[in-house]
Structure formats: structure tokens, C-alpha cells
Design a protein around this motif. Structure first.
Motif, PDB file in Angstrom:
ATOM      1  N   ILE A 172       0.830  -1.212   0.000  1.00 45.76           N
ATOM      2  CA  ILE A 172       0.000   0.000   0.000  1.00 45.76           C
ATOM      3  C   ILE A 172       0.861   1.258   0.000  1.00 45.76           C
ATOM      4  O   ILE A 172       0.489   2.285  -0.573  1.00 45.76           O
ATOM      5  CB  ILE A 172      -0.980  -0.012   1.199  1.00 45.76           C
ATOM      6  N   ASP A 173       2.045   1.200   0.630  1.00 42.15           N
ATOM      7  CA  ASP A 173       2.952   2.343   0.607  1.00 42.15           C
ATOM      8  C   ASP A 173       3.428   2.610  -0.821  1.00 42.15           C
ATOM      9  O   ASP A 173       3.483   3.763  -1.267  1.00 42.15           O
ATOM     10  CB  ASP A 173       4.164   2.084   1.505  1.00 42.15           C
ATOM     11  N   HIS A 180       1.902   1.711  -3.567  1.00 43.87           N
ATOM     12  CA  HIS A 180       0.762   2.163  -4.370  1.00 43.87           C
ATOM     13  C   HIS A 180       0.524   3.660  -4.158  1.00 43.87           C
ATOM     14  O   HIS A 180       0.304   4.406  -5.134  1.00 43.87           O
ATOM     15  CB  HIS A 180      -0.487   1.374  -3.984  1.00 43.87           C
ATOM     16  N   SER A 190       2.938   7.104   4.350  1.00 47.65           N
ATOM     17  CA  SER A 190       2.048   5.940   4.362  1.00 47.65           C
ATOM     18  C   SER A 190       2.567   4.872   5.322  1.00 47.65           C
ATOM     19  O   SER A 190       1.796   4.284   6.091  1.00 47.65           O
ATOM     20  CB  SER A 190       1.941   5.370   2.945  1.00 47.65           C
TER      21      SER A 190
END
Length: 633
Positions: A19-20, A22, A46
Motif C-alpha cells: 500500500i505504501d 501504491h 504511508s
């Protein structure tokens, strides 16, 4: 290695989650040109959120070697940009704004970088608290208050402050306060009496009161504690009836009004809560985002009382609001006007430190007296030593002979291959009654008596492994069917919800047991209700969930068990801090056993969590000087 190549290697390293990466890629695409400094900052913000930090402080990263890399990793030599260069570059991208601007990232005057959303949350919390504190003391009937205080808090030692009485007075005098204290200091007992104080005031017949907690299990504990506090409450039957109303206590989510398939709530700024008094128990568990939504929904003239243990672990989600408030406030320090008002109502002078005030006075009352003296005093002594970061004192307590019916002990952590053997006796003794129970209610009661707590989820000493070992032990003892242990459910299996489901009103951390229903014997999952009843949910309808013979210390917050087995891993980790050990210890009412290497335990007790946040500075700008990074920061 070029800067772009270095950045690419960093983003693909284990220091960042998918997720970081992304989010960093999204920011890169939103910018008009490749800017490694911007992409790295986005990834770090993030990543810090995942670790519980609402913001990224430049002072901890600017010009330093990239954090989290092993020394033998060729990426460990990569330096982050200097603070000045980094800030200058980001301000030129068009995606980083100053406070008040509508940009994806916000950089404040103290060098903290936020996602816009978390900057807004922090502003909401700070502005709401300050607005309440700026209001003058509330108008009260002095004669009634004096009589109520004398009757509800009759015991006072001459020359010593009755902290419970003082906390109740603080809560009824003004629109915001915090009551903090460790286990046994009588926080809920005090809450029952401060609510009685309010209800005894003239014109209180229409005052609407709510007492909320973050989770269903915390509400159940709150109701139990309030019921005990009512037994000797010296007030009228009318007041008692209002304090025993079924709709008095609730979860925060239920109070705000969940909306299916939405992260928003029914109550907010435009549709405020119908309450003039709100008490939030276990407020150390309330994240920045949830606190912001709660304060947005609370009427500006309503009283707000936060209750909790400031020394427990911060929430799993970003932000530690209770800790930030306590760091900004002068704990147990009061202004001249406050002291005058208290003496006028009680005839008692406040004693203590009379030096100049640096932070917020009249806000935080810390209860200091432990009323469980004589009950598991070794457990109390151990908790105090850990909370003070005194590893040697903690070890001395652990080495003392056991008290009657109390076990406070440190046992050597076994090798992974021997862990099952070491766990067997405790598992059979404490989980055997769970699987032999005669009803779902009886099984839930048995489940509440004992729990294995772990510092981590993965690894040989984590939750996943230990839950598997417990089920193997139970199957080998023929307490659980071997085929069902491996592939399905069986009567008595404990489960914990790991994702919120607003439609079913089941939330992360809610715990139940698998049990046949009363009709055809179909296995269902039974959850304790806030009303004291049991709610039955079909297994197929459950949101994400997991077996919970063992759980993380973080997930155990808001719960208490008669006996606890705390298991620490065999190597140092950023999660091993005194807050984690203290929180694990204070889940035990009677006894605690710790499986750990002595050096690992000592290191954990000496380490301290400090979340990066700007909330304390906004509440009391001169109170909290910036400091170097510490464990978990």
C-alpha cells in the motif's frame, strides 16, 4: 547507484508495504515530473501511518541514513535528503501545501508532513478541546454540590487530596476533563459518582447522559464495573434508576450510528448526538480519526469526560489522543481559580506542586491510590516497576515467592520445538472448562477467565503458531475433535472478529464462541451482548475472524482475565516496549506468567513508545519541546 535507482530499490525493499508503494506511485502520477524526494516522502508518510504515527517528522529522517535497513544491506548507506532540501523540493511540487490549504499532503510549521485527512483530524480534535476549555466554569448549585460531594466521597485524610473526589468535581465543573489511572484506582467507581453528582443538581431531570467505550467487550466490562459501583452508591432510587438504564452504555460506533457499507456515521456536525454529557471509557484505545468523528458529533456545550490509562499501548490505528492530551496538560496541577472553587465546595485545600504552569491546568486528574491493596500486590508492584521503566525492580518482583492464589512469575522461553510441551498444562487447565461447558453462556464465562497474550502475530512465538499449538493440545487430549480442529468448527471454539461489519453490528475485536443453537444443534457463533444476553450469528455470515485462544496484547485492550500467560518473542523488535508489557500485565486480575528471555524482557521494559504527533503542541505550544526519536517512533 543513481538517485532514481536508489529510490526504486528502496520502494521495493521490505521497509515498505504494497500500500505504501501504491500511494507513492499515485503521488508520482499526480505530480508533473519525476521527483524522487516527493515519492519517498509519500511512501514514508504511508508507512508511518501503518505504524500508528499520524505524521512524518523531518527531524527524524532528514539527512539521515534510511531507517529500518540492516547494516549489511547495501541500501543502508542511502541518505534521505536534508531537511531544508527536502522541504524546498516538496513545496515546489504543487502537491504539498501549508496548513489550511487543500493539498494531498500538508507540511506544518514544525516540519511535520501529514496526509490531508489526518491533518484535518488533528485540527478537529485540537480545536474542539480548546473551545471547550475556553468556556467559563459551568453554573452549578453550590449548596447541592457541596452536600453531594460530602455524601458520595465521605473519606478524606486530613492534608491529603482525595483524587477521586477531585476528579468528579473537575468533571462537573467544566466541559472537558480527563480522568486517568492504572488498574484498581477506581476510575469506574469515580465515574458512577460523578454522574450521580450531575443528576442531583437541580434541573437535571432532562439531562441526557451516555457512557461509551470503543469495543463491545470494553462496554461489557464497563457495565459490570458500574453495576458493582452502584451497590453502595448513597443516592436516591431515582438517580440509581437512571444510572442503571439499559441505554446508558454503548459502543462509540453504535452511539455515532453506523451506516452499512460506509465509513461515515449518522451523527456528525450537522446532526449532533442527543447528549449533554458523554463519558468515554478506555479512551486510550480511541484513535485520532475516531476521536475526531466523535467530537464532531458532540454538541459544543456538552460535557466530555475521557477516562482511561494513559500508560497503556496507543490504539492500533494512527494517533494516541489520550497520551497527547496528557503530555500537553499539567497532570494534577490546577489554577488559582480552580483551587478556590474546590475549597469553597469542599472546605479542602489542594496541595502539591505550586511552581509555574507550562501546560494546560485543570484538565487531567490522575488517580493515585490503588484500592486493590491486599489483592495480588505482587502484580501491582510488577506493573508499577514496568510502567516506570525499572527492569531490575520488575525482575525482583518476578523472583519473589508466590502469594496465596497469585502467580507472578517469569519462565524461560523454550525453544520452538518445546513450546507445545510447556503450554500443555496451562491449556488443559484453563481451556478444558471452555470445551466442557454446558451452554454458550457458560463457555463465554470460561473464556473470560484465561488468555494467552502474544507480542506478535507471526513467528514461532506469535498468535498464529500458538493458536495452532493450543488446538493440537486440545485434540490430543480429545477435548476437541481432531478433524474439526484442522478443517472446521467445534463446540467451544473461541473466535474473534477482525473486520468491522456495521450491518451485523460486529466490530474488530468482538469475541464469541462456537456453540450449537437451541434448536437443531447447528453450530452458530454466540457473542455476549451489552445487555448481558447472548447474540447468535450464523458462522456463514461472520465477517473476517480468527481463532482466539491466543491474541495480541494490542487486541486484548479493553479486556480483563483472571489469569494471563504473556509470551514474548526470542529477539528484540520495535513492538517490544514497556507499554506493551504493562498493557499485558494489566489485563490480569489475579495472576500473570511471562514466557520470555530475561534480556529481551529487560530491553522491552526500558524501551518507550512515543508517537509522532502535533496534537500536544497545538493544545499547549510551550509544553512539549521536540525530542529525539525513541523506540517505536
Amino acid at each position: 547507484m543513481s538517485q532514481l535507482a536508489s529510490l526504486s530499490s528502496l520502494l521495493e525493499s521490505e521497509a515498505f508495504n504494497p500500500i505504501d508503494r501504491h500511494f507513492a506511485d499515485l503521488v508520482r502520477r499526480l505530480s508533473n515530473h519525476d521527483c524522487p524526494a516527493l515519492v519517498l516522502a509519500a511512501a514514508l508518510v504511508s508507512r508511518r501511518l501503518a505504524d500508528g504515527h499520524p505524521c512524518l517528522p523531518w527531524a527524524h529522517f532528514g539527512g539521515r541514513a534510511f531507517p529500518g535497513m540492516p547494516l549489511d544491506n547495501n541500501l543502508s548507506s542511502i541518505l534521505c535528503p536534508s531537511q531544508e532540501e527536502w522541504e524546498r523540493t516538496l513545496k515546489g511540487t504543487g502537491l504539498v501545501g501549508q496548513p489550511g490549504e487543500c493539498k494531498p499532503l500538508i507540511l506544518d510549521r514544525c516540519g511535520r508532513l501529514y496526509l490531508q485527512r489526518f491533518w484535518s483530524y488533528e485540527q478537529t480534535v485540537a480545536n474542539d478541546i480548546l473551545a471547550r476549555l475556553r468556556q467559563p466554569p459551568l453554573a452549578l448549585d453550590a449548596g447541592t454540590l457541596t452536600n453531594s460531594l460530602a455524601r458520595l466521597f465521605p473519606v478524606s485524610t486530613p492534608g491529603e487530596t482525595n483524587w477521586q473526589k477531585l476528579a468528579a468535581f473537575t468533571a462537573v465543573r467544566q466541559r472537558f476533563c480527563v480522568i486517568t489511572g492504572g488498574p484498581g484506582t477506581g476510575k469506574t467507581w469515580t465515574v458512577a459518582r460523578l454522574l450521580a453528582l450531575l443528576l442531583e443538581q437541580p434541573g437535571s431531570e432532562s439531562v441526557r447522559i451516555k457512557v461509551a467505550a470503543p469495543t463491545g467487550k470494553a462496554v461489557a466490562r464497563l457495565q459490570e464495573s458500574l453495576a458493582k459501583a452502584m451497590t453502595d452508591l448513597p443516592c436516591s432510587d431515582t438517580v440509581k434508576a437512571r444510572l442503571q438504564a439499559k441505554d446508558l452504555t454503548t459502543t462509540i460506533h453504535r452511539l455515532l450510528g453506523t451506516i452499512p457499507n460506509s465509513v461515515k456515521f449518522r451523527h456528525g456536525r450537522d446532526h449532533p448526538l442527543p447528549a449533554e454529557v458523554l463519558v468515554v471509557d478506555e479512551s486510550s484505545m480511541v484513535s485520532l480519526s475516531l476521536m475526531a468523528k466523535l467530537l464532531s458529533a458532540l454538541k459544543p456545550d456538552a460535557r466530555l469526560v475521557l477516562v482511561g490509562d494513559k500508560d497503556q499501548l496507543p490504539p492500533v490505528d494512527p494517533g494516541g489522543v489520550l497520551g497527547d492530551i496528557c503530555r500537553a496538560a499539567e497532570i494534577n496541577r490546577f489554577s488559582e481559580d480552580f483551587c478556590s472553587d474546590y475549597k469553597q465546595c469542599t472546605g479542602e485545600a489542594l496541595t502539591g506542586d505550586t511552581g509555574p504552569l507550562r501546560g494546560l491546568p485543570d484538565v487531567v486528574v490522575q488517580l493515585r491510590t490503588n484500592y486493590r491493596s491486599g489483592e495480588a500486590t505482587a502484580l501491582q508492584d510488577l506493573s508499577i516497576a514496568v510502567n516506570e521503566g525499572n527492569a531490575l525492580a520488575a525482575l525482583r518482583v518476578l523472583r519473589k515467592p508466590a502469594e496465596a492464589n497469585v502467580v507472578v512469575a517469569l519462565k524461560a522461553l523454550p525453544q520452538p520445538k518445546d513450546l507445545k510441551k510447556v503450554l500443555r498444562d496451562a491449556v488443559l487447565a484453563h481451556y478444558g472448562p471452555l470445551l466442557k461447558a454446558g451452554s454458550a453462556a457458560e463457555a463465554l464465562t470460561a473464556l473470560g477467565r484465561f488468555r494467552i497474550l502474544c507480542a506478535v502475530r507471526e513467528g514461532p512465538y506469535g498468535v498464529v503458531t500458538i493458536n495452532r499449538l493450543v488446538e493440537e493440545i486440545l485434540a490430543e487430549a480429545r477435548l476437541a475433535p481432531a478433524d474439526k480442529v484442522k478443517f472446521g468448527s467445534y463446540p467451544g471454539k473461541p473466535v474473534m472478529v477482525t473486520a468491522n461489519n456495521y450491518a451485523l453490528k460486529l466490530f474488530n475485536g468482538d469475541t464469541g464462541v462456537v456453540w450449537p443453537d437451541g434448536g437443531g444443534g447447528t453450530l452458530m457463533v454466540h457473542f455476549p451482548e451489552e445487555t448481558g444476553l447472548v447474540r447468535v450469528i450464523a458462522r456463514e455470515r461472520l465477517p473476517e475472524h480468527e481463532t482466539v485462544y491466543a491474541m495480541t496484547v494490542h487486541k486484548s485492550q479493553g479486556s480483563e482475565f483472571d489469569r494471563v500467560l504473556l509470551v514474548l518473542p526470542d529477539r528484540e523488535s520495535p513492538v517490544l516496549t514497556r507499554e506493551l508489557v504493562y498493557t499485558g500485565l494489566t489485563r490480569a486480575r489475579q495472576s500473570i506468567e511471562i514466557l520470555a528471555n530475561e534480556k529481551i524482557l529487560q530491553s522491552a521494559i526500558k524501551a518507550h513508545v512515543e508517537l509522532a504527533s502535533g496534537l500536544s503542541d497545538q493544545l499547549a505550544p510551550q509544553a512539549i519541546p521536540p525530542g529525539p526519536p525513541t523506540a517505536g517512533s
